[in-house]
Design an enzyme around this catalytic site. Structure first.
Site, mmCIF file in Angstrom:
data_model
loop_
_atom_site.group_PDB
_atom_site.id
_atom_site.type_symbol
_atom_site.label_atom_id
_atom_site.label_comp_id
_atom_site.label_asym_id
_atom_site.label_seq_id
_atom_site.Cartn_x
_atom_site.Cartn_y
_atom_site.Cartn_z
ATOM 1 N N GLU A 1 19.771 -42.407 -32.939
ATOM 2 C CA GLU A 1 20.729 -42.115 -34.009
ATOM 3 C C GLU A 1 21.159 -43.420 -34.675
ATOM 4 O O GLU A 1 21.150 -44.479 -34.036
ATOM 5 C CB GLU A 1 21.944 -41.385 -33.409
ATOM 6 C CG GLU A 1 23.042 -41.011 -34.377
ATOM 7 C CD GLU A 1 22.533 -40.156 -35.507
ATOM 8 O OE1 GLU A 1 22.432 -40.713 -36.621
ATOM 9 O OE2 GLU A 1 22.238 -38.956 -35.309
ATOM 10 N N ASP B 1 18.253 -34.561 -42.723
ATOM 11 C CA ASP B 1 18.775 -34.542 -44.091
ATOM 12 C C ASP B 1 17.696 -33.990 -45.021
ATOM 13 O O ASP B 1 16.601 -34.543 -45.092
ATOM 14 C CB ASP B 1 19.160 -35.963 -44.512
ATOM 15 C CG ASP B 1 19.997 -35.986 -45.784
ATOM 16 O OD1 ASP B 1 19.744 -35.143 -46.671
ATOM 17 O OD2 ASP B 1 20.877 -36.848 -45.901
ATOM 18 N N LYS C 1 17.009 -32.851 -53.952
ATOM 19 C CA LYS C 1 16.470 -33.078 -55.293
ATOM 20 C C LYS C 1 15.049 -33.629 -55.236
ATOM 21 O O LYS C 1 14.717 -34.444 -54.378
ATOM 22 C CB LYS C 1 17.386 -34.025 -56.069
ATOM 23 C CG LYS C 1 18.775 -33.434 -56.309
ATOM 24 C CD LYS C 1 19.656 -34.368 -57.111
ATOM 25 C CE LYS C 1 21.034 -33.743 -57.335
ATOM 26 N NZ LYS C 1 21.938 -34.624 -58.110
ATOM 27 N N THR D 1 24.707 -25.679 -32.313
ATOM 28 C CA THR D 1 25.789 -26.625 -32.566
ATOM 29 C C THR D 1 26.673 -26.133 -33.708
ATOM 30 O O THR D 1 26.350 -25.166 -34.399
ATOM 31 C CB THR D 1 25.224 -28.000 -32.940
ATOM 32 O OG1 THR D 1 24.483 -27.880 -34.172
ATOM 33 C CG2 THR D 1 24.292 -28.512 -31.850
ATOM 34 N N SER D 2 27.790 -26.812 -33.926
ATOM 35 C CA SER D 2 28.689 -26.452 -35.026
ATOM 36 C C SER D 2 27.966 -26.589 -36.356
ATOM 37 O O SER D 2 28.217 -25.817 -37.299
ATOM 38 C CB SER D 2 29.938 -27.343 -35.001
ATOM 39 O OG SER D 2 29.579 -28.714 -35.113
ATOM 40 N N PHE D 3 27.044 -27.543 -36.450
ATOM 41 C CA PHE D 3 26.282 -27.733 -37.683
ATOM 42 C C PHE D 3 25.418 -26.507 -37.964
ATOM 43 O O PHE D 3 25.394 -25.987 -39.080
ATOM 44 C CB PHE D 3 25.402 -28.982 -37.555
ATOM 45 C CG PHE D 3 24.654 -29.319 -38.813
ATOM 46 C CD1 PHE D 3 25.205 -30.166 -39.751
ATOM 47 C CD2 PHE D 3 23.392 -28.797 -39.062
ATOM 48 C CE1 PHE D 3 24.523 -30.478 -40.926
ATOM 49 C CE2 PHE D 3 22.693 -29.093 -40.221
ATOM 50 C CZ PHE D 3 23.275 -29.945 -41.155
ATOM 51 N N GLU D 4 24.713 -26.026 -36.948
ATOM 52 C CA GLU D 4 23.873 -24.844 -37.135
ATOM 53 C C GLU D 4 24.732 -23.610 -37.391
ATOM 54 O O GLU D 4 24.350 -22.729 -38.178
ATOM 55 C CB GLU D 4 22.977 -24.622 -35.917
ATOM 56 C CG GLU D 4 21.991 -23.478 -36.090
ATOM 57 C CD GLU D 4 21.000 -23.356 -34.953
ATOM 58 O OE1 GLU D 4 20.290 -22.331 -34.897
ATOM 59 O OE2 GLU D 4 20.919 -24.283 -34.113
#
Length: 323
Positions: free
Chosen positions: A132, A182, A186, A302-305
């Site tokens: 990371e 990420d 665009k 996870t909270s992101f998913e």
């Protein structure tokens, strides 16, 4: 995760004092660039990068965790041309680091460490390396490692392609995970996407024959991008080639539902493009290619998913075996 270029620090061959003594106007030797790394792909010096470093400042318990646990759980790598680079001479010795010989799983973009720590807790017979560039995320991961008494996780603050290119010995990794990278929505930013043909080659080099490359994303355009990149590689085979196509394809469902024209669950204003422009890609009506894996059971939600699910977006899993 994503990160912007950092100002290169003076090389070992030229200290700040030496640099200051150089004759004005005298050309300086260019810094060496590690072959096969993001630096060689043009990731420094204002060129495209696949990551934007959103913050390195630590406060409160994160600062305490870093001070108390980084010597134990963080791999201290010698740097090269940036604060997250890896010197090409450094090689990670997993057996020495973990004190045993075990399958090594590498998660790239480990975020706050939820997925890697859950997997390590569920699979104590495996060793895990969390890669990371977000310093607070690494501190959070170390908090989890310590609170759960995990012995089989290490973290490294480093640029992933350099980790794969030179830090990890060829054929030393059992699985590489990239979950929710990420998407760089665009079109003009697609070159910044982490998973490119060059990156796939680096993953193949680090993986042992038969090793697995697992990817998950909640954006259809990136899912198609990954599928196209991996289809073009002769180093991998899709474990679910042709599966979940037609009406059963999540891509077909996204196209037919129009869910990705909703941003954060709210309709886009009439006459305006979605915030995440061009993220759905061309709508072909029905996905006849397929190749989507079932959800990887080893990945905790996870909270992101969860946010993706709350917004109604679908999750695309892909899994490839290294030949």
């Amino acid at each position: 995760m994503s990160e912007s270029p950092e100002t290169p620090e003076p090389s070992a061959a030229q200290s700040p004092d030496t640099a200051a003594e150089s004759a004005p106007g005298q050309p300086q030797a260019p810094r060496p660039v590690t072959p096969g790394t993001q630096a060689s792909f043009g990731t420094y010096g204002g060129r495209p990068v696949s990551f934007v470093r959103r913050g390195t400042r630590l406060q409160g318990r994160r600062q305490v965790a870093w001070e108390e646990h980084s010597d134990r759980w963080a791999v201290d790598v010698p740097r090269h041309i940036a604060n997250t680079s890896v010197h090409p001479d450094y090689v990670f010795d997993a057996e020495a680091e973990f004190g045993r010989k075990a399958p090594l799983i590498v998660e790239i973009g480990s975020g706050l460490g939820d997925a890697v720590c859950h997997a390590a807790e569920e699979n104590p017979e495996w060793d895990f390396l969390a890669v990371e560039v977000y310093t607070p995320g690494l501190a959070n991961t170390m908090i989890k490692i310590n609170s759960r008494g995990l012995k089989n996780v290490r973290v490294v603050e480093a640029n992933a392609p350099e980790v794969l290119a030179t830090m990890l010995p060829a054929g030393s990794v059992s699985e590489v995970w990239v979950f929710f990278p990420d998407p760089w929505h665009k079109s003009r930013h697609h070159k910044r996407r982490l998973i490119q043909p060059e990156f796939a080659e680096l993953v193949a080099t680090a993986l042992q024959p038969g090793g697995l490359f697992r990817v998950a994303t909640d954006w259809s355009n990136y899912a198609v991008h990954v599928r196209d990149v991996m289809t073009g590689s002769d180093r991998f085979v899709n474990l679910h080639d042709g599966e979940r196509r037609g009406p059963e394809s999540p891509l077909t469902q996204v196209w037919q539902s129009g869910v990705e024209s909703l941003v954060g669950g709210a309709p886009v204003k009439e006459g305006r493009a979605p915030v995440s422009t061009e993220h759905t890609g061309p709508n072909e009506g029905v996905d006849e290619t397929g190749g989507w894996a079932p959800r990887f059971e080893g990945r905790i939600r996870t909270s992101f998913e969860n946010k993706a699910h709350e917004a109604g977006r679908l999750i695309f899993d892909l899994c490839y075996r290294r030949l």
